[in-house]
Design an enzyme around this catalytic site. Structure first.
Site, PDB file in Angstrom:
ATOM      1  N   SER A 179       0.852  -1.190   0.000  1.00 33.27           N
ATOM      2  CA  SER A 179       0.000   0.000   0.000  1.00 33.27           C
ATOM      3  C   SER A 179       0.884   1.235   0.000  1.00 33.27           C
ATOM      4  O   SER A 179       2.000   1.220   0.545  1.00 33.27           O
ATOM      5  CB  SER A 179      -0.901   0.018   1.240  1.00 33.27           C
ATOM      6  OG  SER A 179      -1.535   1.276   1.395  1.00 33.27           O
ATOM      7  N   TYR A 202      -1.487  -0.885  10.178  1.00 29.63           N
ATOM      8  CA  TYR A 202      -1.577  -1.180   8.747  1.00 29.63           C
ATOM      9  C   TYR A 202      -0.314  -0.722   8.020  1.00 29.63           C
ATOM     10  O   TYR A 202       0.248  -1.462   7.201  1.00 29.63           O
ATOM     11  CB  TYR A 202      -2.807  -0.477   8.175  1.00 29.63           C
ATOM     12  CG  TYR A 202      -3.097  -0.779   6.728  1.00 29.63           C
ATOM     13  CD1 TYR A 202      -3.613  -2.016   6.343  1.00 29.63           C
ATOM     14  CD2 TYR A 202      -2.871   0.179   5.741  1.00 29.63           C
ATOM     15  CE1 TYR A 202      -3.896  -2.287   5.010  1.00 29.63           C
ATOM     16  CE2 TYR A 202      -3.151  -0.089   4.408  1.00 29.63           C
ATOM     17  CZ  TYR A 202      -3.659  -1.317   4.049  1.00 29.63           C
ATOM     18  OH  TYR A 202      -3.933  -1.583   2.726  1.00 29.63           O
TER      19      TYR A 202
END
Length: 245
Positions: free
Chosen positions: A139, A152
């Site tokens: 990401s 995350y």
């Protein structure tokens, strides 16, 4: 059309928008595909839609034994794994000072640790064949960070670092290891954002739109193809220019 006949691919998180887009595109280009996820009815439907050369298994990759068993099942079903797409992931967002150990561990266990287990297991099959593709879906947050997503971001940054290290170890065996770092991709999650939130996001994207799952899938297909034979240890940013890294 990219020719991937006789190649066997495992795609995790295959019930999500990106996962099924990846599985469909690999299948359309000749791959035998194995889909994994947690929603059995969805997996059954997707596998039936794909038809021949498609298989599935329901598993919770936060459990180490499920990840280990998944690789064994893939090898038993398809005879090996040539292409591994580690796509499964979750977010559990909160400010760092409020984050519990459970919230931290749940995200790291699925997003990072299961990818390690699957890569390690699939690599044995790839090394025998002296050909393989490990493609990890990271990401942009793993590079830029994001408030409220320390767990995350850590998991995705770890995925990028792990990929670079593995790439150096297996390059001589004909195996490439790369990451794709999507930005904002249209999904059920982004559809829940208000119009104001979506407009604010779009002001940060030079292309003026969110990405589509196929934008990520096409990048996976490129990395799986012979066009990317000399590309390893890299992170390809698919974010419409939101972060030019």
């Amino acid at each position: 059309m990219i020719q991937l006949e006789n190649k066997r691919a495992l795609v995790t998180g295959a019930t999500g928008e990106i996962g099924i887009a990846v599985a469909r595109l690999l299948h359309d280009n000749g791959c035998e595909v194995f889909l994994s996820g947690t929603r059995e009815a969805v997996l059954q439907k997707y596998t039936k839609d794909l038809g021949a050369r498609a298989h599935f298994a329901v598993c919770n990759l936060r459990k180490r034994e499920h990840a280990e068993n998944l690789i064994e099942t893939c090898i038993e079903t398809m005879g090996g794994v040539d292409i591994l797409v580690n796509n499964a992931g979750i977010t559990v967002d909160t400010l760092f000072v409020r984050m519990s150990d459970q919230q931290w561990n749940d995200v790291l266990e699925l997003n990072l640790n299961s990818s390690m287990v699957l890569a390690r297991g699939a690599m044995k099959s790839m090394m025998k064949a002296r050909w393989g593709r490990i493609i990890n879906i990271a990401s942009v947050v793993g590079v830029t960070g994001n408030a409220g997503q320390s767990n995350y971001a850590a998991s995705k940054a770890g995925l990028i670092g792990m990929s670079k290290s593995i790439a150096q170890e297996v390059a001589s065996r004909g195996i490439t290891v790369n990451c794709i770092a999507p930005g904002f991709i249209t999904s059920a999650m982004t559809n829940k954002l208000s119009s104001e939130q979506q407009s604010r996001i779009l002001t940060k994207i030079p292309m003026g739109r969110m990405g589509e799952p196929d934008d990520v899938a096409e990048t996976v297909l490129f990395l799986a193809s012979k066009a990317a034979n000399y590309l390893t240890g890299q992170t390809l940013h698919v974010n419409g220019g939101m972060a030019m890294i």
